[in-house]
Design an enzyme around this catalytic site. Structure first.
Site, PDB file in Angstrom:
ATOM      1  N   SER A 266      -7.871  -2.239  -3.674  1.00  0.00           N
ATOM      2  CA  SER A 266      -8.537  -0.940  -3.735  1.00  0.00           C
ATOM      3  C   SER A 266      -9.515  -0.877  -4.903  1.00  0.00           C
ATOM      4  O   SER A 266     -10.623  -0.349  -4.778  1.00  0.00           O
ATOM      5  CB  SER A 266      -7.500   0.184  -3.849  1.00  0.00           C
ATOM      6  OG  SER A 266      -6.774   0.322  -2.653  1.00  0.00           O
TER       7      SER A 266
ATOM      8  N   ASP B 289      -2.958  -1.851  -7.278  1.00  0.00           N
ATOM      9  CA  ASP B 289      -3.638  -2.290  -6.056  1.00  0.00           C
ATOM     10  C   ASP B 289      -5.022  -2.853  -6.369  1.00  0.00           C
ATOM     11  O   ASP B 289      -6.008  -2.121  -6.420  1.00  0.00           O
ATOM     12  CB  ASP B 289      -3.737  -1.105  -5.086  1.00  0.00           C
ATOM     13  CG  ASP B 289      -4.266  -1.496  -3.715  1.00  0.00           C
ATOM     14  OD1 ASP B 289      -4.665  -2.665  -3.547  1.00  0.00           O
ATOM     15  OD2 ASP B 289      -4.286  -0.636  -2.825  1.00  0.00           O
TER      16      ASP B 289
ATOM     17  N   GLN C 232      -0.022   2.209  -6.172  1.00  0.00           N
ATOM     18  CA  GLN C 232      -1.477   2.438  -6.217  1.00  0.00           C
ATOM     19  C   GLN C 232      -2.111   1.922  -7.503  1.00  0.00           C
ATOM     20  O   GLN C 232      -3.215   1.383  -7.495  1.00  0.00           O
ATOM     21  CB  GLN C 232      -1.776   3.931  -6.058  1.00  0.00           C
ATOM     22  CG  GLN C 232      -1.743   4.414  -4.630  1.00  0.00           C
ATOM     23  CD  GLN C 232      -2.094   5.887  -4.518  1.00  0.00           C
ATOM     24  OE1 GLN C 232      -2.059   6.616  -5.506  1.00  0.00           O
ATOM     25  NE2 GLN C 232      -2.433   6.332  -3.322  1.00  0.00           N
TER      26      GLN C 232
ATOM     27  N   TYR D 230      -4.420   0.730   6.621  1.00  0.00           N
ATOM     28  CA  TYR D 230      -5.375  -0.155   7.276  1.00  0.00           C
ATOM     29  C   TYR D 230      -5.527   0.228   8.746  1.00  0.00           C
ATOM     30  O   TYR D 230      -4.668   0.878   9.341  1.00  0.00           O
ATOM     31  CB  TYR D 230      -4.903  -1.613   7.216  1.00  0.00           C
ATOM     32  CG  TYR D 230      -5.044  -2.262   5.867  1.00  0.00           C
ATOM     33  CD1 TYR D 230      -6.288  -2.672   5.401  1.00  0.00           C
ATOM     34  CD2 TYR D 230      -3.932  -2.487   5.059  1.00  0.00           C
ATOM     35  CE1 TYR D 230      -6.420  -3.294   4.176  1.00  0.00           C
ATOM     36  CE2 TYR D 230      -4.056  -3.108   3.822  1.00  0.00           C
ATOM     37  CZ  TYR D 230      -5.306  -3.505   3.397  1.00  0.00           C
ATOM     38  OH  TYR D 230      -5.433  -4.122   2.175  1.00  0.00           O
TER      39      TYR D 230
ATOM     40  N   ARG E 296       0.851  -1.192   0.000  1.00  0.00           N
ATOM     41  CA  ARG E 296       0.000   0.000   0.000  1.00  0.00           C
ATOM     42  C   ARG E 296       0.894   1.252   0.000  1.00  0.00           C
ATOM     43  O   ARG E 296       1.017   1.961   0.992  1.00  0.00           O
ATOM     44  CB  ARG E 296      -0.926  -0.024   1.225  1.00  0.00           C
ATOM     45  CG  ARG E 296      -2.165  -0.935   1.084  1.00  0.00           C
ATOM     46  CD  ARG E 296      -3.009  -0.506  -0.036  1.00  0.00           C
ATOM     47  NE  ARG E 296      -4.236  -1.160  -0.302  1.00  0.00           N
ATOM     48  CZ  ARG E 296      -5.347  -1.167   0.433  1.00  0.00           C
ATOM     49  NH1 ARG E 296      -5.378  -0.670   1.616  1.00  0.00           N
ATOM     50  NH2 ARG E 296      -6.440  -1.722  -0.024  1.00  0.00           N
TER      51      ARG E 296
END
Length: 374
Positions: free
Chosen positions: A131, A128, A125, A226, A120
């Site tokens: 996500s 990911d 990104q 998280y 993360r």
């Protein structure tokens, strides 16, 4: 080099890569083999893959000939054994939650990447998948709740009188939670949101929701965005606060999860029993233990007129865009490991290392090493 795209299990409508991604792969000087009907449930026919330049083959052919096998759900141990000895397996293998498969890969000298392990970080990104799929599940969870709720989401002024807006409580303001907030607001609901991370407060407020504050949360900047485990004292204050807000809610959508751990219990049985008949709880964490004490994975349970939906793979309910997003994540990751038409696994790259379950049977990701050695 041959990249193989696998057909997913019966209950999975997504596909790892859509035909639109094939042309990109071909430009990298690789061949693309697609299993028969791999994209049919995502409305991508074999004909579309062929038009893009891919070859259509049987499952056995793809498994036995491909150098890199791409999927979403894990394949069986028997099928892993059918792969070429030096072939690479890539998918959402749930390596932290599926130790049996992880140990099989290690013991059989395999090389595998598990996409839910993508770090993360800002640079990662675009790769990911968690996500991306959380965006889908947050959106679909609200639509599911709106369909089940026996009243309107928005406020109405009618000749028959005024209808007050539904009150929606979102637990967890990560990607799924924020998408749920935005969708519920678009539908006109009055939205409240809770998260242990104070950093989430500004995002919640910017979407027009009210933030439910519980003081004293422990945070960890190294947790990759998280939530982290909390003290017993905080957890009790949290449950009491949620209980108070839940009793007034028409809909609760729970999204809180901790990587590698059981999902935190946020909605107790007493809270469910305090809710109004007709209320709806959508538990997006049901497959990892559940945020609601009474939820069951992939089942709908009714308690005193309150429906509790234990959601599993909600992203599969929107296979076209979910597959498109998943495929884009894949392409961004593959750029790191394909050079001049061949695999080039650079383990000095933190994204490659963090995502790799094992290489030739040796655990690579620090999270896998920790579990393997424990």
């Amino acid at each position: 080099m041959i990249i193989g795209i696998m057909k997913e299990p019966q209950d999975e409508a997504r596909v790892a890569l859509l035909p639109e991604a094939v042309k990109t792969l071909l430009s990298w000087k690789v061949s693309v083999w697609v299993e028969n009907d791999a994209g049919s449930k995502a409305y991508a026919s074999d004909h579309l893959y062929q038009d893009a330049g891919a070859e259509i083959h049987s499952r056995t052919e793809v498994l036995s000939k491909a150098d890199l096998i791409l999927g979403i759900q894990p394949i069986s141990e028997t099928e892993i054994s059918q792969m070429k000895p030096d072939a690479v397996l890539m998918g959402q293998l749930n390596a932290l939650f599926n130790p049996k498969l992880t140990e099989f890969l290690i013991n059989n000298n395999r090389t595998a990447f598990s996409m839910e392990l993508v770090p993360r970080t800002t640079r990662a990104q675009a790769m990911d998948v968690l996500s991306s799929m959380a965006t889908v599940t947050g959106y679909k969870a609200v639509l599911m709740a709106a369909d089940l709720l026996p009243r309107f989401f928005p406020m109405f002024m009618t000749a028959a009188g005024s209808i007050t807006p539904a009150r929606v409580l979102i637990l967890g303001a990560g990607v799924a939670g924020l998408q749920a907030i935005a969708t519920a607001r678009r539908l006109g609901a009055s939205v409240f949101a809770f998260d242990v991370r104070q950093a989430a407060k500004e995002e919640v407020l910017s979407l027009g929701a009210k933030f439910v504050d519980v003081e004293g949360a422990k945070e960890d900047k190294g947790a990759g965005g998280y939530a982290v485990e909390q003290t017993e004292e905080f957890l009790q204050r949290q449950k009491d606060t949620i209980h108070e807000h839940a009793a007034k809610a028409d809909v609760i959508i729970t999204t809180a999860q901790i990587p590698g751990r059981r999902a935190p219990l946020l909605v107790e049985e007493r809270t469910v029993r305090a809710m109004k008949p007709g209320s709806v709880i959508i538990d997006l964490a049901a497959s990892s233990g559940g945020n609601c004490a009474m939820s069951q994975p992939d089942q709908t349970v009714e308690v005193n007129g309150v429906r509790i939906v234990g959601v599993g793979n909600l992203a599969a309910n929107m296979p076209q865009d979910a597959s498109k997003m998943y495929g884009k994540n894949y392409l961004n990751f593959l750029k790191l490991i394909i050079k001049d038409g061949n695999l080039n696994l650079n383990f000095e790259d933190d994204i490659v290392t963090g995502t790799c379950v094992c290489h030739h049977g040796k655990p690579v990701s620090s999270r896998i090493v920790q579990i393997h050695n424990s």
